[in-house]
Design a protein around this motif. Structure first.
Motif, PDB file in Angstrom:
ATOM      1  N   CYS A   1      38.098 -19.537  -7.410  1.00 44.54           N
ATOM      2  CA  CYS A   1      39.297 -20.238  -7.855  1.00 44.54           C
ATOM      3  C   CYS A   1      38.935 -21.419  -8.755  1.00 44.54           C
ATOM      4  O   CYS A   1      37.934 -22.098  -8.520  1.00 44.54           O
ATOM      5  CB  CYS A   1      40.084 -20.746  -6.648  1.00 44.54           C
ATOM      6  N   ALA A   2      39.794 -21.658  -9.749  1.00 47.14           N
ATOM      7  CA  ALA A   2      39.645 -22.822 -10.633  1.00 47.14           C
ATOM      8  C   ALA A   2      38.206 -22.965 -11.092  1.00 47.14           C
ATOM      9  O   ALA A   2      37.588 -24.011 -10.936  1.00 47.14           O
ATOM     10  CB  ALA A   2      40.128 -24.081  -9.919  1.00 47.14           C
ATOM     11  N   SER A   3      37.666 -21.905 -11.685  1.00 43.63           N
ATOM     12  CA  SER A   3      36.238 -21.857 -11.987  1.00 43.63           C
ATOM     13  C   SER A   3      35.976 -21.403 -13.417  1.00 43.63           C
ATOM     14  O   SER A   3      36.752 -20.648 -13.998  1.00 43.63           O
ATOM     15  CB  SER A   3      35.517 -20.914 -11.013  1.00 43.63           C
ATOM     16  N   MET A   4      34.829 -21.882 -13.953  1.00 45.94           N
ATOM     17  CA  MET A   4      34.298 -21.407 -15.226  1.00 45.94           C
ATOM     18  C   MET A   4      33.106 -20.514 -14.910  1.00 45.94           C
ATOM     19  O   MET A   4      32.078 -20.989 -14.411  1.00 45.94           O
ATOM     20  CB  MET A   4      33.844 -22.581 -16.091  1.00 45.94           C
ATOM     21  N   VAL A   5      33.245 -19.224 -15.178  1.00 50.14           N
ATOM     22  CA  VAL A   5      32.190 -18.261 -14.871  1.00 50.14           C
ATOM     23  C   VAL A   5      32.091 -17.277 -16.038  1.00 50.14           C
ATOM     24  O   VAL A   5      33.101 -16.730 -16.474  1.00 50.14           O
ATOM     25  CB  VAL A   5      32.490 -17.485 -13.571  1.00 50.14           C
ATOM     26  N   GLU A   6      30.874 -17.043 -16.512  1.00 50.63           N
ATOM     27  CA  GLU A   6      30.695 -16.115 -17.618  1.00 50.63           C
ATOM     28  C   GLU A   6      30.810 -14.663 -17.165  1.00 50.63           C
ATOM     29  O   GLU A   6      31.359 -13.821 -17.878  1.00 50.63           O
ATOM     30  CB  GLU A   6      29.344 -16.354 -18.292  1.00 50.63           C
TER      31      GLU A   6
ATOM     32  N   LEU B   1      33.251  -4.733   0.895  1.00 51.97           N
ATOM     33  CA  LEU B   1      34.186  -5.667   0.265  1.00 51.97           C
ATOM     34  C   LEU B   1      35.596  -5.097   0.232  1.00 51.97           C
ATOM     35  O   LEU B   1      35.830  -4.005  -0.281  1.00 51.97           O
ATOM     36  CB  LEU B   1      33.733  -5.996  -1.160  1.00 51.97           C
ATOM     37  N   GLU B   2      36.537  -5.851   0.802  1.00 50.77           N
ATOM     38  CA  GLU B   2      37.938  -5.448   0.828  1.00 50.77           C
ATOM     39  C   GLU B   2      38.788  -6.237  -0.157  1.00 50.77           C
ATOM     40  O   GLU B   2      39.816  -5.737  -0.622  1.00 50.77           O
ATOM     41  CB  GLU B   2      38.499  -5.658   2.243  1.00 50.77           C
ATOM     42  N   ARG B   3      38.373  -7.483  -0.476  1.00 50.41           N
ATOM     43  CA  ARG B   3      39.216  -8.347  -1.299  1.00 50.41           C
ATOM     44  C   ARG B   3      38.386  -9.076  -2.354  1.00 50.41           C
ATOM     45  O   ARG B   3      37.365  -9.679  -2.034  1.00 50.41           O
ATOM     46  CB  ARG B   3      39.936  -9.385  -0.422  1.00 50.41           C
ATOM     47  N   LEU B   4      38.848  -9.016  -3.587  1.00 50.62           N
ATOM     48  CA  LEU B   4      38.302  -9.825  -4.678  1.00 50.62           C
ATOM     49  C   LEU B   4      39.474 -10.553  -5.318  1.00 50.62           C
ATOM     50  O   LEU B   4      40.347  -9.929  -5.927  1.00 50.62           O
ATOM     51  CB  LEU B   4      37.584  -8.964  -5.715  1.00 50.62           C
ATOM     52  N   ILE B   5      39.509 -11.875  -5.132  1.00 51.74           N
ATOM     53  CA  ILE B   5      40.637 -12.679  -5.601  1.00 51.74           C
ATOM     54  C   ILE B   5      40.127 -13.721  -6.576  1.00 51.74           C
ATOM     55  O   ILE B   5      39.254 -14.541  -6.250  1.00 51.74           O
ATOM     56  CB  ILE B   5      41.354 -13.339  -4.404  1.00 51.74           C
ATOM     57  N   LEU B   6      40.659 -13.684  -7.788  1.00 48.02           N
ATOM     58  CA  LEU B   6      40.269 -14.596  -8.858  1.00 48.02           C
ATOM     59  C   LEU B   6      41.505 -15.370  -9.294  1.00 48.02           C
ATOM     60  O   LEU B   6      42.486 -14.763  -9.745  1.00 48.02           O
ATOM     61  CB  LEU B   6      39.696 -13.814 -10.037  1.00 48.02           C
ATOM     62  N   TRP B   7      41.467 -16.686  -9.156  1.00 48.91           N
ATOM     63  CA  TRP B   7      42.605 -17.513  -9.563  1.00 48.91           C
ATOM     64  C   TRP B   7      42.117 -18.556 -10.569  1.00 48.91           C
ATOM     65  O   TRP B   7      41.202 -19.327 -10.285  1.00 48.91           O
ATOM     66  CB  TRP B   7      43.247 -18.196  -8.361  1.00 48.91           C
ATOM     67  N   GLU B   8      42.703 -18.530 -11.758  1.00 47.60           N
ATOM     68  CA  GLU B   8      42.330 -19.456 -12.828  1.00 47.60           C
ATOM     69  C   GLU B   8      40.821 -19.419 -13.083  1.00 47.60           C
ATOM     70  O   GLU B   8      40.134 -20.436 -13.101  1.00 47.60           O
ATOM     71  CB  GLU B   8      42.784 -20.881 -12.489  1.00 47.60           C
ATOM     72  N   VAL B   9      40.310 -18.215 -13.283  1.00 52.43           N
ATOM     73  CA  VAL B   9      38.896 -18.022 -13.612  1.00 52.43           C
ATOM     74  C   VAL B   9      38.791 -17.692 -15.095  1.00 52.43           C
ATOM     75  O   VAL B   9      39.451 -16.776 -15.588  1.00 52.43           O
ATOM     76  CB  VAL B   9      38.294 -16.884 -12.768  1.00 52.43           C
ATOM     77  N   ARG B  10      37.974 -18.447 -15.787  1.00 59.65           N
ATOM     78  CA  ARG B  10      37.789 -18.221 -17.220  1.00 59.65           C
ATOM     79  C   ARG B  10      36.351 -18.529 -17.600  1.00 59.65           C
ATOM     80  O   ARG B  10      35.595 -19.100 -16.810  1.00 59.65           O
ATOM     81  CB  ARG B  10      38.766 -19.066 -18.028  1.00 59.65           C
ATOM     82  N   ALA B  11      35.974 -18.169 -18.815  1.00 60.32           N
ATOM     83  CA  ALA B  11      34.592 -18.367 -19.258  1.00 60.32           C
ATOM     84  C   ALA B  11      34.380 -19.699 -19.947  1.00 60.32           C
ATOM     85  O   ALA B  11      33.255 -20.188 -20.028  1.00 60.32           O
ATOM     86  CB  ALA B  11      34.173 -17.229 -20.193  1.00 60.32           C
TER      87      ALA B  11
ATOM     88  N   GLY C   1      37.566 -17.902 -27.485  1.00 58.09           N
ATOM     89  CA  GLY C   1      37.452 -16.450 -27.513  1.00 58.09           C
ATOM     90  C   GLY C   1      36.554 -15.882 -26.441  1.00 58.09           C
ATOM     91  O   GLY C   1      36.420 -14.658 -26.324  1.00 58.09           O
ATOM     92  N   LEU C   2      35.928 -16.750 -25.651  1.00 55.18           N
ATOM     93  CA  LEU C   2      35.052 -16.285 -24.573  1.00 55.18           C
ATOM     94  C   LEU C   2      35.878 -15.780 -23.399  1.00 55.18           C
ATOM     95  O   LEU C   2      36.927 -16.334 -23.082  1.00 55.18           O
ATOM     96  CB  LEU C   2      34.129 -17.410 -24.117  1.00 55.18           C
ATOM     97  N   ARG C   3      35.398 -14.730 -22.764  1.00 56.82           N
ATOM     98  CA  ARG C   3      36.099 -14.155 -21.611  1.00 56.82           C
ATOM     99  C   ARG C   3      35.112 -13.904 -20.473  1.00 56.82           C
ATOM    100  O   ARG C   3      33.938 -13.614 -20.713  1.00 56.82           O
ATOM    101  CB  ARG C   3      36.787 -12.843 -21.995  1.00 56.82           C
ATOM    102  N   THR C   4      35.612 -14.003 -19.264  1.00 56.29           N
ATOM    103  CA  THR C   4      34.803 -13.694 -18.089  1.00 56.29           C
ATOM    104  C   THR C   4      34.691 -12.185 -17.937  1.00 56.29           C
ATOM    105  O   THR C   4      35.700 -11.482 -17.878  1.00 56.29           O
ATOM    106  CB  THR C   4      35.426 -14.288 -16.816  1.00 56.29           C
TER     107      THR C   4
END
Length: 504
Positions: free
Chosen positions: A263-268, A278-288, A295-298
């Motif tokens: 959550c609320a993270s900058m990750v390439e 793994l049952e759950r992968l939740i990404l909230w406000e994740v961007r590169a 123009g960068l994307r995770t």
């Protein structure tokens, strides 16, 4: 009277940075687990409190084991007070597995910098006063850069006294305060949350291991590439991994991982290499990148995750999705290597007026068995001409929409033509749809009232809808973009649909 600036001794940039830090700290403190004690069940100190109306002291008749359980659920100061009631109560207190929460040692919240010496002394006294075990230490009230020797001593004591749950948040100031090596050798830990620290150098982690750790939260911690991957690999029983912060990438191998939330993270890049449980992968406000114009994307790479059933919030504008080594782009035909049949609950964040929204059909085709589809509609200033109803009709049938989707919701709805075109597509094709909810964005943000939204929806042409279904039209009172995601929400396995804004 003129209002006072909140940080009058700072220039505007520094004051803004401090406000951002305080907001982030508040968010992190709201995400970490609460101490496992009751702050409302206070001790009653009055004559005859232990006796019932018939004069029988039933509390003293309880077993020591039950009394220890009761005492362990009290805040530390209240638990300590029981030790002066009688010799038996002192034995009970000494044997009870207690929780130490520094916030409970204060009479106000949030703590001020001037509280640090008193809080630090109180924590040191509490840890020394009890022989253990400590089932929980919840330490979130002190700027630890000035108290690093005390912190090292606390961790040695907690390790020796068998602490099981540890929440350790350094109130900022500096984020460059290194975590003591001792932390990574507390073998009894089952739950660990750390916030506003710097990861120690890899050479200091030789022999580090968490053989019993089941839940790990890492928030605003300065890490190097591979640090978190290594920590996960050293935690063979880890089930829940929660992350907030900035890092180059994640490459996850976890044989017991059930839930990953970022959550609320900058990750390439985020790569699920081998996560068989793994049952759950939740990404909230994740961007590169913090710069939307970069123009960068995770890049999100899903390898081995055969039990993945809850996935979101995938964002076509911010994320590049790769399944089985294939990038999912508009027009790509689904194949056996690019579909995940296990996903039953899917959430997308979509700016329907942007070109990237053209990826949505390709994304949906990757998850043919989705039963609950949730859309977070992002504000968009681009023209929506391309994504009209004709566009969606030309997409062709999407298996999940036609045969599987039973629940469909859209949040932050503004009544735009691009949103309405998507809803018409869903409603005209969803043959097993039972319930749909439209949650409008806060009227204070959009200026569009609930009555206007209701009128917009009522004017939709329902004559070609695939079936009758229950439709709820609601209004949001939250901030623009929706309320911040909380780790507790996604890690609650008793809730099979954590994205649902309302239950059908």
């Amino acid at each position: 009277m003129a209002s006072c600036a909140p940080f009058p001794n700072l220039d505007r940039t520094s004051a803004a940075d401090l406000r951002d830090t305080e907001h982030l700290l508040s968010y992190i403190c709201s995400c970490v687990p609460d101490p496992p004690v009751s702050t409302t069940a206070r001790l009653v100190a009055r004559r005859g409190a232990a006796a019932s109306k018939d004069g029988v002291d039933r509390i003293s008749g309880l077993s020591d084991a039950l009394l220890r359980d009761i005492v362990s659920r009290l805040p530390f100061k209240d638990a300590a007070r029981t030790s002066v009631l009688a010799t038996r109560w002192r034995r009970v207190w000494l044997a009870a597995p207690l929780a130490v929460a520094d916030a409970h040692l204060l009479d106000h919240w949030p703590p001020a910098p001037a509280d640090a010496p008193a809080v630090t002394a109180a924590v040191s006294g509490a840890l020394a006063a009890h022989p253990g075990p400590f089932r929980c230490a919840h330490l979130v009230s002190t700027r630890m850069d000035a108290y690093q020797p005390q912190l090292k001593r606390w961790l040695r004591i907690l390790a020796a006294k068998g602490v099981q749950e540890l929440v350790l948040v350094n109130r900022p100031g500096p984020r460059e305060v290194p975590l003591p090596d001792t932390l990574f050798r507390i073998a009894n830990l089952t739950c660990l949350y750390i916030g506003f620290w710097k990861f120690p150098h890899a050479s200091h982690l030789q022999g580090a291991s968490f053989p019993n750790l089941r839940e790990l939260g890492i928030c605003s911690v300065v890490v190097k590439d591979g640090d978190i991957d290594s920590l996960v690999a050293r935690s063979p029983l880890l089930e829940i991994l929660n992350i907030q912060g900035s890092m180059k990438g994640l490459c996850l191998v976890g044989q017991s991982l059930r839930c990953v939330q970022i959550c609320a993270s900058m990750v390439e890049s985020i790569t699920l290499v081998s996560t068989p449980c793994l049952e759950r992968l939740i990404l909230w406000e994740v961007r590169a990148s913090p710069n939307p114009a970069s123009g960068l994307r995770t890049r999100i790479k899903i390898g081995t995750a055969p039990k993945l059933c809850v996935l979101g919030y995938l964002d076509p504008t911010q994320h590049l999705l790769e399944i089985g080594g294939t990038s999912i782009m508009p027009g790509i035909a689904p194949s056996a290597s690019t579909i995940l049949t296990s996903v039953k609950c899917l959430s997308l964040k979509v700016c329907f007026g942007a070109n990237d929204a053209m990826k949505v059909p390709a994304f949906l085709k990757c998850f043919p068995n989705v039963e609950a589809l949730h859309i977070m509609s992002a504000k968009c200033d681009e023209p929506a001409d391309k994504l009209n109803l004709k566009f969606w009709q030309e997409v062709g049938p999407i298996r999940s929409v036609v045969l599987c989707v039973k629940v469909m919701t859209i949040c932050e709805f503004r009544g735009g033509q691009h949103e309405l075109a998507f809803l018409q597509f869903i409603y005209q094709n969803a043959r097993v749809l039972n319930f749909s909810a439209i949650v409008s964005a806060n009227v204070r943000v959009t200026g569009i009232s609930a009555n206007q939204i209701f009128s917009i929806v009522q004017n939709m042409d329902s004559s070609r809808w695939a079936r009758n279904f229950n439709l709820a039209i609601l209004g949001s009172k939250g901030p623009e973009g929706g309320r911040p995601w909380k780790f507790q929400r996604g890690a609650n396995f008793s809730n099979d649909d954590p994205f649902a804004p309302v239950k059908s």
